[in-house]
Every structure is written in structure tokens, then in C-alpha cells.
Design a protein around this motif. Sequence first.
Motif, mmCIF file in Angstrom:
data_model
loop_
_atom_site.group_PDB
_atom_site.id
_atom_site.type_symbol
_atom_site.label_atom_id
_atom_site.label_comp_id
_atom_site.label_asym_id
_atom_site.label_seq_id
_atom_site.Cartn_x
_atom_site.Cartn_y
_atom_site.Cartn_z
ATOM 1 N N ASP A 189 -7.302 6.293 10.125
ATOM 2 C CA ASP A 189 -8.593 5.838 9.607
ATOM 3 C C ASP A 189 -8.791 4.337 9.822
ATOM 4 O OD1 ASP A 189 -6.561 5.304 7.817
ATOM 5 O OD2 ASP A 189 -7.630 5.987 6.036
ATOM 6 N N GLY A 228 1.140 10.597 5.081
ATOM 7 C CA GLY A 228 0.001 9.782 4.640
ATOM 8 C C GLY A 228 -1.321 10.501 4.863
ATOM 9 N N ARG A 229 -1.315 11.818 4.657
ATOM 10 C CA ARG A 229 -2.529 12.591 4.930
ATOM 11 C C ARG A 229 -3.571 12.377 3.826
ATOM 12 N NH1 ARG A 229 -3.411 16.774 8.390
ATOM 13 N NH2 ARG A 229 -1.215 16.707 8.943
ATOM 14 N N ALA A 230 -4.763 12.015 4.237
ATOM 15 C CA ALA A 230 -5.872 11.859 3.294
ATOM 16 C C ALA A 230 -7.165 12.183 4.031
ATOM 17 C CB ALA A 230 -5.914 10.436 2.748
ATOM 18 N N ARG A 261 -1.076 -6.162 6.741
ATOM 19 C CA ARG A 261 -1.917 -5.227 5.996
ATOM 20 C C ARG A 261 -2.305 -4.069 6.919
ATOM 21 N NH1 ARG A 261 -4.526 -6.798 1.325
ATOM 22 N NH2 ARG A 261 -4.963 -4.577 1.288
ATOM 23 N N PRO A 262 -2.313 -2.842 6.397
ATOM 24 C CA PRO A 262 -2.638 -1.689 7.249
ATOM 25 C C PRO A 262 -3.946 -1.857 8.034
ATOM 26 C CG PRO A 262 -1.893 -0.945 5.105
ATOM 27 C CD PRO A 262 -1.959 -2.437 5.025
ATOM 28 N N SER A 318 -6.890 12.599 -1.540
ATOM 29 C CA SER A 318 -5.744 13.426 -1.120
ATOM 30 C C SER A 318 -5.463 14.495 -2.163
ATOM 31 C CB SER A 318 -4.514 12.586 -0.773
ATOM 32 O OG SER A 318 -4.211 11.683 -1.786
ATOM 33 N N SER A 370 -7.140 11.802 7.992
ATOM 34 C CA SER A 370 -6.293 10.769 8.580
ATOM 35 C C SER A 370 -4.830 11.022 8.251
ATOM 36 C CB SER A 370 -6.711 9.405 8.009
ATOM 37 O OG SER A 370 -5.865 8.394 8.493
ATOM 38 N N LEU A 408 -11.585 8.038 0.512
ATOM 39 C CA LEU A 408 -10.430 8.890 0.775
ATOM 40 C C LEU A 408 -10.092 9.725 -0.443
ATOM 41 C CD1 LEU A 408 -8.199 6.301 2.608
ATOM 42 C CD2 LEU A 408 -9.114 8.403 3.610
ATOM 43 N N GLY A 437 -2.671 3.832 9.254
ATOM 44 C CA GLY A 437 -3.477 5.053 9.144
ATOM 45 C C GLY A 437 -4.427 5.170 10.333
ATOM 46 N N GLY A 440 0.826 -1.202 0.000
ATOM 47 C CA GLY A 440 0.000 0.000 0.000
ATOM 48 C C GLY A 440 0.859 1.251 0.000
ATOM 49 N N ARG A 441 0.201 2.392 -0.160
ATOM 50 C CA ARG A 441 0.947 3.637 -0.395
ATOM 51 C C ARG A 441 1.689 4.168 0.826
ATOM 52 N NH1 ARG A 441 -2.732 7.290 -3.089
ATOM 53 N NH2 ARG A 441 -3.913 5.440 -3.638
ATOM 54 N N ILE A 442 1.301 3.720 2.040
ATOM 55 C CA ILE A 442 2.046 4.235 3.201
ATOM 56 C C ILE A 442 3.205 3.320 3.595
ATOM 57 C CG2 ILE A 442 0.223 5.707 4.152
ATOM 58 C CD1 ILE A 442 -0.485 3.501 6.126
HETATM 59 N N1 LIG Z 1 -4.596 9.165 -1.372
HETATM 60 C C1 LIG Z 1 -4.801 8.183 -0.536
HETATM 61 N N2 LIG Z 1 -5.731 7.275 -0.831
HETATM 62 C C2 LIG Z 1 -5.937 6.220 -0.053
HETATM 63 N N3 LIG Z 1 -5.296 6.003 1.110
HETATM 64 C C3 LIG Z 1 -4.383 6.910 1.463
HETATM 65 C C4 LIG Z 1 -4.077 8.020 0.675
HETATM 66 N N4 LIG Z 1 -3.103 8.695 1.280
HETATM 67 C C5 LIG Z 1 -2.811 8.047 2.397
HETATM 68 N N5 LIG Z 1 -3.604 6.978 2.534
HETATM 69 C C6 LIG Z 1 -3.591 6.063 3.671
HETATM 70 O O1 LIG Z 1 -3.057 4.802 3.288
HETATM 71 C C7 LIG Z 1 -3.719 3.764 3.969
HETATM 72 C C8 LIG Z 1 -4.265 2.871 2.903
HETATM 73 O O2 LIG Z 1 -3.694 1.675 3.052
HETATM 74 P P1 LIG Z 1 -4.057 0.544 1.986
HETATM 75 O O3 LIG Z 1 -3.526 -0.723 2.443
HETATM 76 O O4 LIG Z 1 -5.493 0.607 1.603
HETATM 77 O O5 LIG Z 1 -3.135 1.015 0.836
HETATM 78 P P2 LIG Z 1 -3.519 1.439 -0.590
HETATM 79 O O6 LIG Z 1 -2.414 2.262 -1.096
HETATM 80 O O7 LIG Z 1 -4.869 2.024 -0.577
HETATM 81 O O8 LIG Z 1 -3.432 0.050 -1.306
HETATM 82 P P3 LIG Z 1 -4.592 -0.857 -1.900
HETATM 83 O O9 LIG Z 1 -5.835 -0.048 -1.913
HETATM 84 O O10 LIG Z 1 -4.056 -1.200 -3.234
HETATM 85 O O11 LIG Z 1 -4.661 -2.042 -0.999
HETATM 86 C C9 LIG Z 1 -4.850 4.409 4.793
HETATM 87 O O12 LIG Z 1 -4.506 4.529 6.151
HETATM 88 C C10 LIG Z 1 -5.006 5.767 4.156
HETATM 89 O O13 LIG Z 1 -5.445 6.775 5.042
#
Ligand SMILES: Nc1ncnc2c1ncn2[C@@H]1O[C@H](COP(=O)(O)OP(=O)(O)OP(=O)(O)O)[C@@H](O)[C@H]1O
Length: 299
Positions: free
Chosen positions: A85, A103-105, A64-65, A173, A192, A171, A83, A24-26
Motif C-alpha cells: 500500500d 502484514g495483510r490488511a 518510516r514505511p 485487518s 496489501s 486499513l 507495505g 510501526g506494526r510491520i
Molecule cells: N491492521 C493494520 N492496520 C494498519 N496497517 C497495517 C495493518 N496490518 C498491516 N499493516 C501495514 O503496516 C504498514 C503501516 O505502517 P505504519 O508505519 O503506518 O505503521 P503503523 O503500525 O500504522 O504505525 P503508526 O500508524 O503508529 O505510525 C502498512 O504497510 C500497512 O499495510
Amino acid sequence: MSKPSSRQPGPGPGLIRLAIPNKGRIAQPINELIEKSGLHLADGGERRLITRTRDPNVEILFARPIDIPEYVASGVADLGITGRDMVMERGSLVEQVLDLQTGRATLVVAVPEESDIETVADLAGATVATEFPAITRSFFAEHGVAVTIVTVGGACEATPHLGIADAIVDLSSSGTTLRTNHLRVIDEVLTSTTVLVANPASLTAKREKIDELVLALESVIRAKGQCYLMMNVHRSALADVREVLPGLSGPTVMEVASDENLVAVHAVVNEERVYQLINQLKRAGAKDILVMPIERIIR
Ligand SMILES: Nc1ncnc2c1ncn2[C@@H]1O[C@H](COP(=O)(O)OP(=O)(O)OP(=O)(O)O)[C@@H](O)[C@H]1O
Ligand SMILES: O=P(O)(O)OC[C@H]1O[C@H](OP(=O)(O)OP(=O)(O)O)[C@H](O)[C@@H]1O
Ligand SMILES: [Mg+2]
């Protein structure tokens, strides 16, 4: 999950287990933070469930987050980074120890651009799609608006156009995804950021070690966006240079051994100001200006 299962015991009394995202992105920014804090993952942390660190008393659990809050609440891990959230969605009993300020969203309520819905109240009786059913349920309950919630695993923005939902809670951003899908924000649910959370019992039993880890992480967060300026200044120009320089607690001024007319001035400044500052400093009489990155600031 409320108790650690007997097959996956929590860490022993002398060990801190920190859960961090495996994807994931964080995930990447958190990995960088861990590295900069000096913990350093053994084997680069590649594809391992549990990885040792440079500190023999700290190990990393990749997860996983969305699962991290419960791993921490149940004691499978003492600490977790995820996060805020995710913590709220799971309603896990954990304590927030530190806001990592990345990781602000923002979780927003959005409707199709052409829709005549203007407020949350207008959504009474509507269907709302989201990846965050628990947060969404309590948000609409607090507003006293009855809605049907449809839980999706991703690509939430597509649901209004597919006729699955009238609105979404998702979400945002940069706002690009909403714009691309012709959706309009009508309200904000929460903002978040990435946080460090702790198991309440671990926080008491392992306080000293947890404080050490928090100090290391905090020092990296504090240094972010700051840089170190060094320059030589003629004594006659020192007052002018001082006026330009803010610094953490004022600039440090030192003698230059090779030239008694010169002093060396050091200061910590915000990265965003450097471009403007170096020109002002030159005009004030500073020379041999060095700009250096700062890895950590420990107070
Ligand atoms: N633009 C954004 N969109 C979604 N989540 C974000 C964003 N910026 C930061 N986050 C944070 O990242 C976390 C998301 O984790 P997640 O595991 O869903 O990763 P992901 O990048 O959305 O990967 P995926 O959706 O492919 O599983 C949340 O805590 C969320 O607040
Ligand atoms: O405002 P933006 O910068 O465009 O970011 C917001 C988008 O990013 C996330 O999606 P993600 O990449 O996690 O995919 P997902 O919808 O499948 O979870 C989120 O769910 C939004 O769709
Ligand atoms: Mg996602």
C-alpha cells in the motif's frame, strides 16, 4: 525526491543497502524475518540509522514505511521492505521482488452504520477522509465518482463522527477498529501485504547479490507454518503410515541400525495438521514421534 542527494549517497557497487521499517506494526515481523534469514543485525540494530549485518556486503537502513518506496526508487537504498500500500500510495518506480505474505490488511471504504449510503456511487459529492490520498483519488476517479478528499495522519475512523467526513478509506485487518467506531464497509480498494521491492538499476547491476538475499528470505517464508516430523515405524505398519503422511515430496524412510524391524520416517507437514496427524500416525502404528520447528526450506 527523484535523485539521491549528494549528502546522502547511495551504496557503492559492492554493497547492498536494504531499507526496513524503524517503527510501526510491520517493523517487528520484518526484523524477525531478517534474523531468521541469517543476516543478523550488528548491535541488534538498536536505534541506528544504518546498521551492518553479518554479511559485510549487506547493510540495513531504518526508515518510516511510507518513505521506503522513495528511498528505493531514488537509489538511496537498493532494496526495501514495506507495505505494498505504501508503494502504491507513493507511486514509486520500484520492482516488486518478493511478497513476504505477512502484514495483510485491506484498504476499505466505510461509512457510519446508520448512514443510508450503500455503494461507492452514493458517495458522489461526499467528503472522504484517508491516510492514503493518492490511492483514494485514483479509486474514485476509476469509479467516475467526484469526492472531496481530506488527508489525515491517523485515527481516520473518528472523522465521520466528528463531522469531518461522510466516509473513510482506511486499513482494516481484524475489523475491530471499524466495529468499535460503528462503521460499515461498502467496498474494498485493495489488499496489501509486506513486500520486498528493488531499485530497477540495482536489480541489474547487483543481481547476483540480490538473488542471494531473496533466496535467504524466501527460505524463511517457505518454512513458516511447516514442521518436521520424525518417528519410528514397524516395517509391517509402514504402508499404513505412508498413507497418513503427506510430506513435501513424500516421507523419507531410513533403516534403524539398532533394530532391523524398525524404520525411521521423516516428513515435512503443515503445522495446522500436526494435532490431527499425530493421532492418526499413532493409530497407524508409528511410535517415538518427534515434532520439530523448521527454520528454513531451501529448494
Ligand atoms: N491492521 C493494520 N492496520 C494498519 N496497517 C497495517 C495493518 N496490518 C498491516 N499493516 C501495514 O503496516 C504498514 C503501516 O505502517 P505504519 O508505519 O503506518 O505503521 P503503523 O503500525 O500504522 O504505525 P503508526 O500508524 O503508529 O505510525 C502498512 O504497510 C500497512 O499495510
Ligand atoms: O482492523 P484492525 O485490526 O482494528 O486494524 C485497523 C486499524 O489499525 C490501523 O491503525 P493504527 O494502529 O496504525 O493507528 P492509526 O490509525 O493512527 O494509523 C488502521 O489505520 C486501523 O485504524
Ligand atoms: Mg497506522
